[in-house]
Scaffold this motif. Sequence first.
Motif, mmCIF file in Angstrom:
data_model
loop_
_atom_site.group_PDB
_atom_site.id
_atom_site.type_symbol
_atom_site.label_atom_id
_atom_site.label_comp_id
_atom_site.label_asym_id
_atom_site.label_seq_id
_atom_site.Cartn_x
_atom_site.Cartn_y
_atom_site.Cartn_z
ATOM 1 N N ASP A 94 3.870 -16.675 -1.092
ATOM 2 C CA ASP A 94 3.023 -16.709 0.097
ATOM 3 C C ASP A 94 3.825 -16.732 1.394
ATOM 4 O O ASP A 94 3.262 -16.632 2.487
ATOM 5 C CB ASP A 94 2.068 -17.903 0.044
ATOM 6 N N GLN A 95 5.168 -16.840 1.277
ATOM 7 C CA GLN A 95 6.014 -16.800 2.463
ATOM 8 C C GLN A 95 6.727 -15.452 2.636
ATOM 9 O O GLN A 95 7.474 -15.265 3.592
ATOM 10 C CB GLN A 95 7.049 -17.924 2.395
ATOM 11 N N VAL A 96 6.501 -14.537 1.700
ATOM 12 C CA VAL A 96 7.108 -13.209 1.792
ATOM 13 C C VAL A 96 6.277 -12.348 2.719
ATOM 14 O O VAL A 96 5.068 -12.200 2.533
ATOM 15 C CB VAL A 96 7.210 -12.553 0.401
ATOM 16 N N LYS A 97 6.906 -11.780 3.724
ATOM 17 C CA LYS A 97 6.191 -11.010 4.733
ATOM 18 C C LYS A 97 5.602 -9.736 4.140
ATOM 19 O O LYS A 97 6.244 -9.038 3.353
ATOM 20 C CB LYS A 97 7.148 -10.636 5.875
ATOM 21 N N ASP A 98 4.372 -9.432 4.525
ATOM 22 C CA ASP A 98 3.707 -8.206 4.078
ATOM 23 C C ASP A 98 4.306 -6.993 4.767
ATOM 24 O O ASP A 98 4.482 -6.963 5.988
ATOM 25 C CB ASP A 98 2.208 -8.264 4.381
ATOM 26 N N ARG A 99 4.639 -5.988 3.968
ATOM 27 C CA ARG A 99 5.076 -4.700 4.482
ATOM 28 C C ARG A 99 4.506 -3.599 3.588
ATOM 29 O O ARG A 99 4.208 -3.828 2.410
ATOM 30 C CB ARG A 99 6.613 -4.601 4.515
ATOM 31 N N THR A 100 4.356 -2.425 4.139
ATOM 32 C CA THR A 100 3.837 -1.303 3.368
ATOM 33 C C THR A 100 4.885 -0.862 2.352
ATOM 34 O O THR A 100 6.046 -0.634 2.697
ATOM 35 C CB THR A 100 3.487 -0.123 4.297
ATOM 36 N N ILE A 101 4.469 -0.752 1.094
ATOM 37 C CA ILE A 101 5.388 -0.392 0.020
ATOM 38 C C ILE A 101 5.490 1.123 -0.099
ATOM 39 O O ILE A 101 4.493 1.829 -0.208
ATOM 40 C CB ILE A 101 4.920 -0.983 -1.329
ATOM 41 N N ILE A 102 6.727 1.618 -0.077
ATOM 42 C CA ILE A 102 7.023 3.021 -0.355
ATOM 43 C C ILE A 102 7.825 3.055 -1.649
ATOM 44 O O ILE A 102 8.907 2.472 -1.739
ATOM 45 C CB ILE A 102 7.822 3.668 0.786
ATOM 46 N N THR A 103 7.285 3.719 -2.664
ATOM 47 C CA THR A 103 7.960 3.767 -3.956
ATOM 48 C C THR A 103 8.970 4.909 -4.003
ATOM 49 O O THR A 103 8.729 6.004 -3.490
ATOM 50 C CB THR A 103 6.943 3.944 -5.094
ATOM 51 N N LEU A 104 10.104 4.639 -4.616
ATOM 52 C CA LEU A 104 11.142 5.646 -4.819
ATOM 53 C C LEU A 104 11.500 5.637 -6.288
ATOM 54 O O LEU A 104 11.985 4.628 -6.814
ATOM 55 C CB LEU A 104 12.366 5.363 -3.963
#
Length: 827
Positions: A411-421
Amino acid sequence: MKKRELLKRITSVSLALTMAVSLATGCGKEKKDGDSILDEAAKGSKDYVFKQEAFEVQGLDTNGLNGLKIVGDRIYLTSYNEDGFINVYSFNSDGSDLKDVKIAAEPDESFSYIDFDKDGNIYGILGKYNWFDGDMGDAPEEAVEEISSENNDDNASDEASKEASDEKKPETVTEEASEEASEEASDVSSEESSEDIDPEEGYAGAEYDEEVNEEYNLVKYDNAGNQVYKVKLGADLEEGDYYSPCGLVYSENYGLIVSSNHDISKFDEQSGFTPVIDVTAQYNGSCFDLIRGYNGDIFVSGYTDEGRLLGTIDFDNKTIGNKSQALNGYNYYSFFSGNGYDVYGADDNAIYGYDLKSDKLVKLMDYVDSDLSLTYNLSDVVAVSDTELIAFVPDFDYNLTLSRLTKVPADQVKDRTIITLGSAYIDYHVRQAAAKFNQNNEVYRIKLVDYSTYNTEEDYDAGVKKFNLDVASGNVPDIMAFDLESPIESYINKGLFLDVSSYFNNDPDVGQAEYLDNIVDAFKTGDKMYQVVPYFEVATVICKASLLKGQTTLSMEDYRNLLQAKNVSPSKAFGLILRNDILAFGLAFSGKDYIDWGNKTCNFNSDSFVEFMEFINDFPQEYDENTMFYDDYDAAFRTDNALFDVTGIYGFNSFKREKYGRFGEDVAFVGFPGSKNTSVIYPGVTLCISSQTKYADGAWEFVKYFLSEEFQDSLDYDFPIRTSSYEKMKKASMEPEYYEDEDGNKQEVEEYFYVGDQEVKVPNLSQEDVDQIDNLVKNSHFIMYYNDNINNIISEEGSAYFSGQKSAKEVCDIIQSRLSIYVNENS
């Protein structure tokens, strides 16, 4: 980045591109039907994030330290032998109560496989070696590179030691050096050991002293550094038998346990050695590492004839028990001790806790999720708990920092948009780029999808198949990284990739720079740009310039006339190459001449291909007693017993071995006989963005990093495509290399190769040399061709001709029929 011997390198490129890399790093976890690592990655789990902080211990200088161990909550570190002492430092897991113990050691002694008991007594193996006088020959460039690679192999010490005892030849310097480094590998991180070995200070090695006396002693020191005992290891072996230490561990339950290529034994001062497991009889002399388990068991890790093994010592039945089914023969893990789980394991992607009762590896930390710049498994590490690790962590320049890694609550990990590679195998350039991107970008996060996790002992290229199947079916990551084997043209025809030409031309960070036009254009489809290839090599065929009349290509007639004039057997014209190899090489240069994927046609029944099959028939199916030994391989080109070398030019300096080493005179690039191409381009990695991605801008932000000056200037071996970086590499290749001696004076590094048993000093590249390579690079316009299925069909049908059952024309007609169907079905 270490490069293999040229012949081996091109063979691997042409014959087993993706298989080879999958073998090296596959995790081998079994997947169930319907499982999708891509779907899992897209969800962006926050469960595996650890925070890195420098671990400061007041009064401790961590430079030159290695060999992290933990006993209870006390951390131990050791230093290299310096000024006649090895220092052993210890402190509490919070950094308090630093203690320093000095152990006397001679300059030719090394202290490895070190462990400790709860009272601070010190156990280890003291090795003694002969050292040569400092004349490294070709070791500064090659031996050090070999060491950094081979440290990651549990069997390196054993194998190199055996070879060293059998052969004392100059060219074995890398194996000999690897032996010493490998013996320290369980206590020394691979990066640290390779960086701290100073070329001018010397190596232990049979090639420099015919009377090598390697001696190993089991030693114990008390917590003040006083020697308690010193016992020679392998003293009872028969003459000619070689002893190689493999591991040591102290257990409160079982005492001191020592592992070697002969046995795993228990030792105490009263009874001496008591064999527990006969490694020679049960495991064919495998070399096993030993790890102290948290709950009292002693774990054994290593490779056997059955693959990778992790188990525990069964003292009652004198064997290895509890053999884990969570691993397979193609995994590479390093295991270490700690509190919480029975033991811990690290691979190229993550750190795991291993639970013996359930036989499960539980993922704890993901390197990329934690923004660590790791391109290999984290080996010098201990676990204070399952949420706190102490480790030597490298930065992007491979400088090590003693760090505390602490789990970050989800719950302390900042949300970011995931781009898969995704890729069948994710190389270190891509891994490092992902770590840098994730550290600096507040909007997007790259999530690596490594399909090599599908590899198993039964099918070591299962990841390749799964990756290509997913891509072909449209189940694609946002970004894909391909190597040469993937059918990229077919994917382009299916519309799977985004045309990035507008990004490339209009991005101010990219569009204003100059790039090698011939390389960029080679990977375009018309005016569309679906592929970004940031670095490359050039494959070609080399022969002596004096044999030619200025030709840049050779017809089959030219080729045969030259062989006749020099009285060279066609079977030995290319040195040590078998029929299947030469088939792959020939198709790599000319494969696209026979297939038109766009029009779904092929012409394998043409006169030129019939001639090619006749050419292949001259080469042996396998080696026989008349085949030249590998030691004579290079010398054969100097004496005209072999004329042509299929090779890869990976950066300017790779040319040195060909001209000054292998041939010993001016050489020419002529391409493959019968081919229209003097050379073909081998892409280092091909990056494509999915046409379905919702995050094209973010994906391009990542991909364009590979075109940046920062990345392009960092390339040491492969050619960069950015013109300014390419010119810098060209200029640097003519400048001598230097090292700084102990007095701070600059000393030029002298470079040597061995040709047979002859030592050859190699000069710096001349302007003429560099111009010749530059001309080759800038006149390369075609991509190396590789398709394993097509190669297999040609080889399979060609066997009837090679065995005399059918004519070349007959088998070419059959090949044409089969491949016409294949091309139609796969275009």
